[in-house]
Design an enzyme around this catalytic site. Structure first.
Site, PDB file in Angstrom:
ATOM      1  N   ASN A  93       0.960  -1.032   0.005  1.00 37.32           N
ATOM      2  CA  ASN A  93      -0.071  -0.140  -0.045  1.00 37.32           C
ATOM      3  C   ASN A  93       0.860   1.271  -0.148  1.00 37.32           C
ATOM      4  OD1 ASN A  93      -1.980   2.115   0.722  1.00 37.32           O
ATOM      5  ND2 ASN A  93      -2.194   1.329   2.520  1.00 37.32           N
ATOM      6  N   LYS A 108      -0.054   4.364  -0.295  1.00 35.57           N
ATOM      7  CA  LYS A 108      -0.690   5.509   0.346  1.00 35.57           C
ATOM      8  C   LYS A 108      -0.340   6.600  -0.813  1.00 35.57           C
ATOM      9  CE  LYS A 108       0.133   3.621   4.793  1.00 35.57           C
ATOM     10  NZ  LYS A 108       0.276   4.057   6.217  1.00 35.57           N
ATOM     11  N   HIS A 167      -9.242   0.769   5.374  1.00 36.71           N
ATOM     12  CA  HIS A 167      -7.972   0.947   5.844  1.00 36.71           C
ATOM     13  C   HIS A 167      -8.187   1.962   7.065  1.00 36.71           C
ATOM     14  CE1 HIS A 167      -3.910   2.494   6.532  1.00 36.71           C
ATOM     15  NE2 HIS A 167      -3.440   1.493   5.905  1.00 36.71           N
ATOM     16  N   GLU A 199      -6.664   4.368   8.075  1.00 32.82           N
ATOM     17  CA  GLU A 199      -6.436   5.842   7.860  1.00 32.82           C
ATOM     18  C   GLU A 199      -7.922   6.445   7.267  1.00 32.82           C
ATOM     19  OE1 GLU A 199      -2.808   5.504   5.461  1.00 32.82           O
ATOM     20  OE2 GLU A 199      -1.766   5.192   7.328  1.00 32.82           O
ATOM     21  N   GLU A 210      -4.952  -5.167  10.950  1.00 34.41           N
ATOM     22  CA  GLU A 210      -4.002  -4.053  10.998  1.00 34.41           C
ATOM     23  C   GLU A 210      -4.072  -3.372  12.307  1.00 34.41           C
ATOM     24  OE1 GLU A 210      -2.171  -2.894   7.072  1.00 34.41           O
ATOM     25  OE2 GLU A 210      -4.236  -1.705   7.322  1.00 34.41           O
ATOM     26  N   GLY A 250       2.444   2.463  10.677  1.00 32.06           N
ATOM     27  CA  GLY A 250       3.328   3.528  10.138  1.00 32.06           C
ATOM     28  C   GLY A 250       4.107   3.735  11.818  1.00 32.06           C
ATOM     29  N   SER A 302       3.941  -2.055  10.390  1.00 37.41           N
ATOM     30  CA  SER A 302       5.302  -2.130  10.397  1.00 37.41           C
ATOM     31  C   SER A 302       5.880  -3.120  10.088  1.00 37.41           C
ATOM     32  CB  SER A 302       5.792  -1.575  11.908  1.00 37.41           C
ATOM     33  OG  SER A 302       5.251  -0.165  12.073  1.00 37.41           O
TER      34      SER A 302
HETATM   35  C1  PEP Z   1      -0.582   0.009   6.035  1.00 40.92           C
HETATM   36  O1  PEP Z   1      -0.711   1.145   5.762  1.00 40.92           O
HETATM   37  O2  PEP Z   1      -1.564  -0.775   5.838  1.00 40.92           O
HETATM   38  C2  PEP Z   1       0.675  -0.261   6.836  1.00 40.92           C
HETATM   39  C3  PEP Z   1       0.602  -1.517   7.329  1.00 40.92           C
HETATM   40  O3  PEP Z   1       1.580   0.659   6.883  1.00 40.92           O
HETATM   41  P1  PEP Z   1       3.122   0.247   7.520  1.00 40.92           P
HETATM   42  O4  PEP Z   1       3.605  -1.026   7.026  1.00 40.92           O
HETATM   43  O5  PEP Z   1       3.943   1.619   7.265  1.00 40.92           O
HETATM   44  O6  PEP Z   1       2.928   0.277   9.089  1.00 40.92           O
END
Ligand code: PEP
Length: 261
Positions: free
Chosen positions: A9, A11, A106, A108, A178, A184, A224
């Site tokens: 992803n 973003k 997601h 976000e 998640e 992040g 992460s």
């Molecule tokens: C995500 O945005 O789905 C995600 C897992 O981000 P990150 O790997 O940067 O934590």
């Protein structure tokens, strides 16, 4: 056997030049992948999904045209099929370009755009109606986990967003767990925490549908996940791959994650 998947992803990152450089570098790595001991696709890799920003969809699709095992999708769709929704994108548009998947829910989107499970259920339905595979994201915030409410919260997100489907529909979707506190932040869920939640989600699916459906469904971990910790996470029985944010922006890191099974 359920599919192993690594999804990236991006973003709202990368210029067009950077995006193309990333996919071309990735393509070279995929092309040179030696056979592994346990091939999942014809080239020995897990299935790879890429979620670039909308504006790069066609160009990324062009690079991976005719690639078995590499699919391209979008990070969001609108819940209505068409009409006066300035700035929005419909699943039909995505599908008509050749996109196959969409992220839905997601964190976000939930946090910054106030998307709730009822709205997300509409998006899931419209995506499927238009032939897009939803990757439905769920996960708790840190205070929920600290209060011991993480299982209940994830169960609610799945019940409202996903469990209205029938068996034939639900088996085609992908779930991504998640934990929001891990996205992040550099703070990953431990492999044990990820496994515990993935096993719980699979049990919910089994209780609501059947053992067979639960066994077939792919559940990704996101938060992460990187080239260093992916192998440990993916080694867990119920972790079928990852949804990768930051580490999907560098071809080297992302490809190392793809090779982590
Ligand atoms: C995500 O945005 O789905 C995600 C897992 O981000 P990150 O790997 O940067 O934590």
């Amino acid at each position: 056997m359920r599919k192993k998947i690594v999804a990236g992803n991006w973003k709202m990152n990368l210029s067009a030049k950077e995006a193309l450089a990333l996919v071309n570098e990735l393509k070279v790595k995929i092309d040179h992948q030696p056979d592994t001991k346990n091939p999942k696709n014809s080239n020995g890799l897990p299935e790879v999904l890429l979620f670039p920003p909308y504006v790069y969809l066609s160009r990324v699709l062009e690079v991976f045209k005719n690639y078995e095992g590499v699919s391209v999708g979008v990070q969001n769709i609108h819940q209505e099929g068409k009409g006066a929704f300035t700035g929005e994108i419909s699943p039909l548009m995505v599908r008509s370009l050749g996109g196959t998947h969409t992220l839905i829910g997601h964190s976000e989107r939930r946090i910054h755009f106030n998307e709730d499970d009822e709205l997300l259920a509409k998006k899931v339905a419209l995506a499927m109606k238009n032939g897009l595979i939803p990757v439905y994201c769920c996960g708790e915030m840190l205070p929920d986990r600290e209060a011991g409410k993480h299982f209940q919260l994830v169960a609610e997100q799945l019940k409202k967003g996903v469990f209205w489907m029938n068996e034939d529909e639900v088996k085609n979707i992908i779930i991504a767990y998640e934990p929001v506190w891990a996205i992040g932040t550099g703070q990953t869920a431990s492999p044990e925490q990820a496994q515990e939640m993935h096993a719980y989600i699979r049990q919910l699916i089994s209780d609501h549908y059947s053992n067979k459906i639960a066994d077939e469904m792919t559940i990704l971990y996101g938060g992460s996940c990187n080239a260093k910790n992916a192998a440990e996470l993916f080694a867990k029985e119920d972790v079928d791959g990852g949804l990768i944010g930051g580490a999907s922006l560098k071809a080297d890191d992302f490809f190392r994650i793809i090779q982590s099974f």
